[in-house]
Design a protein around this motif. Structure first.
Motif, mmCIF file in Angstrom:
data_model
loop_
_atom_site.group_PDB
_atom_site.id
_atom_site.type_symbol
_atom_site.label_atom_id
_atom_site.label_comp_id
_atom_site.label_asym_id
_atom_site.label_seq_id
_atom_site.Cartn_x
_atom_site.Cartn_y
_atom_site.Cartn_z
ATOM 1 N N ASP A 69 44.775 -3.640 21.238
ATOM 2 C CA ASP A 69 43.117 -2.640 20.806
ATOM 3 C C ASP A 69 42.106 -3.542 19.570
ATOM 4 O O ASP A 69 42.437 -4.098 18.500
ATOM 5 C CB ASP A 69 43.670 -2.216 20.232
ATOM 6 N N ASP A 114 38.066 -3.220 17.636
ATOM 7 C CA ASP A 114 37.201 -2.597 17.104
ATOM 8 C C ASP A 114 35.912 -3.447 17.504
ATOM 9 O O ASP A 114 35.414 -4.569 17.632
ATOM 10 C CB ASP A 114 37.537 -1.896 15.632
ATOM 11 N N VAL A 115 34.918 -2.600 18.063
ATOM 12 C CA VAL A 115 33.685 -3.532 18.548
ATOM 13 C C VAL A 115 32.499 -3.165 17.352
ATOM 14 O O VAL A 115 32.616 -1.433 17.083
ATOM 15 C CB VAL A 115 33.291 -3.253 19.937
ATOM 16 N N ASP A 116 32.189 -4.433 17.358
ATOM 17 C CA ASP A 116 30.848 -3.460 16.147
ATOM 18 C C ASP A 116 29.222 -3.133 17.006
ATOM 19 O O ASP A 116 29.644 -2.872 17.807
ATOM 20 C CB ASP A 116 30.525 -4.717 15.675
ATOM 21 N N SER A 174 36.647 -3.871 24.540
ATOM 22 C CA SER A 174 37.873 -2.985 23.192
ATOM 23 C C SER A 174 39.087 -3.053 23.302
ATOM 24 O O SER A 174 39.997 -2.369 22.718
ATOM 25 C CB SER A 174 37.304 -1.191 23.812
ATOM 26 N N VAL A 175 40.149 -3.767 24.686
ATOM 27 C CA VAL A 175 41.433 -4.295 24.385
ATOM 28 C C VAL A 175 41.493 -5.545 24.975
ATOM 29 O O VAL A 175 40.882 -5.980 26.532
ATOM 30 C CB VAL A 175 42.168 -3.142 24.809
#
Length: 168
Positions: free
Chosen positions: A24, A26-28, A36-37
């Motif tokens: 997984d 973390d999208v900024d 996202s994965v």
């Protein structure tokens, strides 16, 4: 990669069963990474819920080809999910983004001559995930790549640099 006739699950070159592992991400705020994965192939080890990563990540940071990771089954998602880092393989991972298409061949030639391998993804034609084996001298290659960055040909991201490559 060979496909097992009994389960249609790929078999690694060592004969181990292969599994996809979900990492997984973390999208900024800028939307990076664009997923996202990321799912990486891994082969089973003798340790329960431990997988050896057998491809080079495009977006996962801190993991390289050959690293050992812990996984946990996520029954709701029906997949194995990354649960922690176990040990390093000595490989490093960098990503190259091509700013100019005409330099790709020279970059590939330099990587090949250095003993590196790489993966590309159809959805991201200007992106290359590069595996730098532990026995490759990264210092000289890094200087060459940074000169290409300075020239505006490429951008690089050092995603996972091994201890040996940091020292060399």
């Amino acid at each position: 990669m060979e496909i097992s006739r009994l389960s249609d699950r790929p078999i690694s070159p060592t004969g181990a069963k292969m599994f996809k592992v979900a990492f997984d991400l973390d999208v900024d705020d800028s939307g990076w990474p664009p997923v996202s994965v990321e799912r990486l192939w891994g082969e089973k080890t003798d340790v329960r819920f431990e997988i050896r990563v057998v491809n080079t990540p495009f977006f996962v940071r801190g993991v390289s080809f050959g690293d050992l990771v812990r996984v946990r089954p996520d029954h709701e998602r029906r997949e194995l999910v990354y649960d922690g880092y176990t040990s390093a393989s000595g490989h490093s991972t960098i990503r190259i983004i091509f700013m100019r298409a005409d330099v790709r061949q020279s970059v590939e030639e330099r990587l090949r001559a250095s003993g590196c391998s790489w993966e590309t993804a159809g959805g991201f034609p200007n992106l290359m995930a590069v595996d730098i084996p532990s026995d490759v001298g990264y210092g000289e290659l890094r200087r060459w790549l940074l000169a290409r960055v300075d020239a505006g040909d490429i951008e690089i991201q050092e995603s996972a640099i091994s201890v040996a490559h940091k020292e060399g």
